[in-house]
Design a protein around this motif. Sequence first.
Motif, PDB file in Angstrom:
ATOM      1  N   UNK A  70       0.845  -1.181   0.000  1.00 22.37           N
ATOM      2  CA  UNK A  70       0.000   0.000   0.000  1.00 22.37           C
ATOM      3  C   UNK A  70       0.879   1.229   0.000  1.00 22.37           C
ATOM      4  N   UNK A  71       0.276   2.366   0.279  1.00 24.38           N
ATOM      5  CA  UNK A  71       1.021   3.618   0.269  1.00 24.38           C
ATOM      6  C   UNK A  71       2.072   3.623   1.369  1.00 24.38           C
ATOM      7  N   UNK A  72       3.225   4.204   1.097  1.00 28.96           N
ATOM      8  CA  UNK A  72       4.257   4.360   2.112  1.00 28.96           C
ATOM      9  C   UNK A  72       3.747   5.313   3.174  1.00 28.96           C
ATOM     10  N   UNK A  73       3.835   4.944   4.468  1.00 30.08           N
ATOM     11  CA  UNK A  73       3.299   5.797   5.519  1.00 30.08           C
ATOM     12  C   UNK A  73       3.965   7.167   5.518  1.00 30.08           C
ATOM     13  N   UNK A  74       3.187   8.184   5.784  1.00 30.33           N
ATOM     14  CA  UNK A  74       3.724   9.523   5.961  1.00 30.33           C
ATOM     15  C   UNK A  74       3.772   9.841   7.434  1.00 30.33           C
ATOM     16  N   UNK A  75       4.261  11.022   7.749  1.00 28.86           N
ATOM     17  CA  UNK A  75       4.390  11.397   9.145  1.00 28.86           C
ATOM     18  C   UNK A  75       3.050  11.406   9.854  1.00 28.86           C
ATOM     19  N   UNK A  76       1.960  11.601   9.124  1.00 26.89           N
ATOM     20  CA  UNK A  76       0.650  11.689   9.754  1.00 26.89           C
ATOM     21  C   UNK A  76      -0.134  10.398   9.673  1.00 26.89           C
ATOM     22  N   UNK A  77       0.399   9.393   8.958  1.00 28.80           N
ATOM     23  CA  UNK A  77      -0.323   8.141   8.789  1.00 28.80           C
ATOM     24  C   UNK A  77       0.171   7.106   9.776  1.00 28.80           C
ATOM     25  N   UNK A  78      -0.757   6.302  10.256  1.00 30.02           N
ATOM     26  CA  UNK A  78      -0.354   5.120  11.007  1.00 30.02           C
ATOM     27  C   UNK A  78      -0.066   4.021  10.006  1.00 30.02           C
ATOM     28  N   UNK A  79       1.120   3.404  10.064  1.00 26.75           N
ATOM     29  CA  UNK A  79       1.487   2.443   9.037  1.00 26.75           C
ATOM     30  C   UNK A  79       0.532   1.266   8.985  1.00 26.75           C
ATOM     31  N   UNK A  80       0.254   0.807   7.763  1.00 27.19           N
ATOM     32  CA  UNK A  80      -0.519  -0.407   7.544  1.00 27.19           C
ATOM     33  C   UNK A  80       0.457  -1.464   7.069  1.00 27.19           C
ATOM     34  N   UNK A  81       0.729  -2.449   7.906  1.00 30.54           N
ATOM     35  CA  UNK A  81       1.763  -3.433   7.602  1.00 30.54           C
ATOM     36  C   UNK A  81       1.205  -4.757   7.144  1.00 30.54           C
ATOM     37  N   UNK A  82      -0.094  -4.878   7.064  1.00 29.81           N
ATOM     38  CA  UNK A  82      -0.643  -6.175   6.701  1.00 29.81           C
ATOM     39  C   UNK A  82      -0.709  -7.111   7.871  1.00 29.81           C
ATOM     40  N   UNK A  83      -0.645  -6.596   9.107  1.00 32.24           N
ATOM     41  CA  UNK A  83      -0.660  -7.454  10.282  1.00 32.24           C
ATOM     42  C   UNK A  83      -1.755  -7.060  11.258  1.00 32.24           C
ATOM     43  N   UNK A  84      -2.661  -6.166  10.856  1.00 30.84           N
ATOM     44  CA  UNK A  84      -3.732  -5.792  11.754  1.00 30.84           C
ATOM     45  C   UNK A  84      -4.604  -7.007  12.039  1.00 30.84           C
ATOM     46  N   UNK A  85      -5.183  -7.050  13.212  1.00 35.06           N
ATOM     47  CA  UNK A  85      -6.041  -8.159  13.574  1.00 35.06           C
ATOM     48  C   UNK A  85      -5.325  -9.227  14.362  1.00 35.06           C
ATOM     49  N   UNK A  86      -3.993  -9.159  14.448  1.00 32.86           N
ATOM     50  CA  UNK A  86      -3.241 -10.108  15.250  1.00 32.86           C
ATOM     51  C   UNK A  86      -3.171  -9.611  16.689  1.00 32.86           C
ATOM     52  N   UNK A  87      -3.415 -10.513  17.634  1.00 33.45           N
ATOM     53  CA  UNK A  87      -3.304 -10.150  19.034  1.00 33.45           C
ATOM     54  C   UNK A  87      -1.848  -9.890  19.367  1.00 33.45           C
ATOM     55  N   UNK A  88      -1.562  -8.794  20.032  1.00 35.21           N
ATOM     56  CA  UNK A  88      -0.171  -8.437  20.277  1.00 35.21           C
ATOM     57  C   UNK A  88      -0.056  -7.437  21.398  1.00 35.21           C
ATOM     58  N   UNK A  89       1.127  -7.368  21.982  1.00 33.29           N
ATOM     59  CA  UNK A  89       1.464  -6.280  22.869  1.00 33.29           C
ATOM     60  C   UNK A  89       2.032  -5.161  22.023  1.00 33.29           C
ATOM     61  N   UNK A  90       3.196  -4.668  22.364  1.00 31.33           N
ATOM     62  CA  UNK A  90       3.794  -3.611  21.584  1.00 31.33           C
ATOM     63  C   UNK A  90       5.253  -3.471  21.921  1.00 31.33           C
ATOM     64  N   UNK A  91       5.920  -2.583  21.210  1.00 27.65           N
ATOM     65  CA  UNK A  91       7.320  -2.279  21.440  1.00 27.65           C
ATOM     66  C   UNK A  91       7.453  -0.799  21.730  1.00 27.65           C
ATOM     67  N   UNK A  92       8.332  -0.465  22.651  1.00 27.88           N
ATOM     68  CA  UNK A  92       8.571   0.926  23.009  1.00 27.88           C
ATOM     69  C   UNK A  92      10.063   1.148  23.136  1.00 27.88           C
ATOM     70  N   UNK A  93      10.541   2.278  22.638  1.00 25.59           N
ATOM     71  CA  UNK A  93      11.956   2.631  22.690  1.00 25.59           C
ATOM     72  C   UNK A  93      12.156   3.751  23.704  1.00 25.59           C
ATOM     73  N   UNK A  94      13.131   3.583  24.586  1.00 23.90           N
ATOM     74  CA  UNK A  94      13.440   4.548  25.635  1.00 23.90           C
ATOM     75  C   UNK A  94      14.902   4.953  25.564  1.00 23.90           C
ATOM     76  N   UNK A  95      15.203   6.148  26.056  1.00 24.81           N
ATOM     77  CA  UNK A  95      16.570   6.537  26.383  1.00 24.81           C
ATOM     78  C   UNK A  95      16.788   6.267  27.859  1.00 24.81           C
TER      79      UNK A  95
END
Length: 724
Positions: A214-239
């Motif tokens: 699909x379209x390449x995500x822009x700064x204002x778009x939430x990326x669509x990776x073809x993985x929606x609907x999968x149960x998941x937690x998430x990843x977070x990056x910290x300093x």
Amino acid sequence: MPYDDGKADMAPDRPAYTSPAPMATGPHPLSGPLSAPVLLRTPGGGGADPPTLLTAHGCWYPASDPRGEHVAFICDRAGVPQLWCGPAGGTEVHVLDGSPDPVIEVSWSPDGRWIAYTAAPGGGEHTRVLVVRPDGTGRKVLAGAGPGGSAHLGSWTRDGSALAVTVAQPSARGAEHRGSGHVPPDAAQAAAGRAAPEAGWAVRDGAARLLGTGAVPTASDKPTTGTEGLSSGGLAAYLMDPDGVNAPVLLFAEEGAASLRVCDVGAGGRLALVRRGPRGLREALVLDTLTGSTVWSEHVADGDPWIGRFSADARILWLRSDADREFAALLRVRLDDDGTAAEVTVAAEREGSGLELLSIPDHGRWAALAWNVQGAVELETVGLTGADTAQAPYRGVGPVHQRDLPHEVVTRIAPVGAGGLFAALSGSRRRPGIWSLTDGPAPTRTPWSARDEDAVPPGRPPVSPAPMRCRARDGLLLGGWYYRAPGNAAGRPAPCVLHLHGGPEEQERPVFNPLYHEILGRGLDVYAPDVRGSSGWGRSFVDADLGAGRFSAIDDVADCAAHAVELGYADPLRLGVMGRSYGGYLTMAALVWHPDLFRAGVAVCGMSDFDTFFSGTEPWIAQSAAAKYGHPDHDRDLLRALSPMSRIDQLRAPVLAVHGEHDTNVPPTESEQFIRAARERGVTAQQLTLRDEGHEFLRADNRRLYRRATADWLERHLGTQAAS
């Protein structure tokens, strides 16, 4: 003597880290509250050197101190990959962390005060990030200390005051993967009742070509990776502040993320470079850390996660990318004041070869580039200086200095000072070692790396492979390497084992493989092909196995076997097949799709049923796998048809399954159910479960057991005795 930087017991001699105000959420917020990682001090220091050290050992993943005088690296001299350190030109190296937890990555802070590394407690897939002083004191866990938690190493800030780490946020399903790594008995039933997919999915089944496009995500778009609907937690990056003075600062968070790595933080901390996305759909994000927004994004290649760096003034981004091209190149991205891309140019590229590794020192005046040339590597250093004005526009990198290498493959590059570097090398006739590459006449092996002659026991020299090209039945040209066992006469067919690598985006490389050496020592040839889906041959080749193309990848295995027979190398009555991870899946698939072709198989950590695999794997693995194999809901029929369990009645050949007990990437039940079903149908089948191992086998005793069990199995069913 252990290296002492003179600051081991001193308070920080610099101002406290000043960073952007902590954000409540990143640009892609996680549902629920975020729990920042908590620094955990560990008792004791690195401990004494182990009493028994292996002569034939490997050293890899070098990280130099700022002056280039000392090197931290990973070494398995004690039987497990551990963190070592010592002077660059001396022999008195020492262990910095003597625990039995395998070490995976290493990074030395720019101020020289800390060495950060990633370790895998218990040998499993849940990793943690630690720091230790160069003299072995002050060891702490920065992130990933909790049960079931996981953390990954990111980049340091330019002043060394903070380290970026990625933390996996646990999900309800992620809790299933603590402990042994086995899927609960009711996992299959739970999968059958999986919730309906979310809106936004185009329903598809069968001949899916490329998932998540699909379209390449822009700064204002939430990326669509073809993985929606999968149960998941998430990843977070910290300093994270390794001194524990400042609280963690959230850089970026994403629900349902497949991967997340902070590759660089620009001078002043205003901009950060992040790699995110599932396999085949990776992208680079430039973040404005003050606002938490994405100001620019671009597609990047799979492979090494360290995709690029900012220049010293953060006005230029150097990026390894295969956007709009078959092979990855070096891109030069000129950034505006707000971090958006003002101009993107190709700084370095090669026809038919991809940029595999990119390493740039903090000063940014030059870069080390490793090019993949049909599996081998060519290394060069290039100047990155050059005006960019109306009077003198940018004209590309230069000068270019080609580096002579004593072995075929470079696996890691650590730049040092004005122009030197340390490189981890592997070759067909040695175990991994670290070499010093300066402006001198030739590379120099570090004295703590094993000698080439110590790679194997006396009297059994390693075998150098010959490149092999094979034309698949649909005309696609495949790559690979063929190893002829010592003593097998030229022109006379010999028993042969096809070894299939993992990924499937990995690539077969001409490096010394103790498993191959063990098999070759039993009089069996080894053919290691790159079937479609492998890297190193261009993006089209990588994508050729997507969706229904995976049926062609299974046929590639049979076509490679037929090619070896047609050349007179392999005996058609004594063909075997084996592989690990995706190669384990492909082994099971080849055995049931081509039941009369192979006489034995060894499937290592392979997926036998995509339904149970998606139910049992880690959430972030599922996210990435869906983009490669198919969505467990929308491509259910395709995945069922591609699952070896769907054709288990066709299995004829004896099969050995090998699995690590703590594997949560591919749970051990994937092997267990295949072996159980084989036995129920009267087929000879066994399983070897390796204790204290995950998806990778990292302990010397377990690797030795695995090699010998595999070679015994193949010799029993393919060797001279089997033929008679």
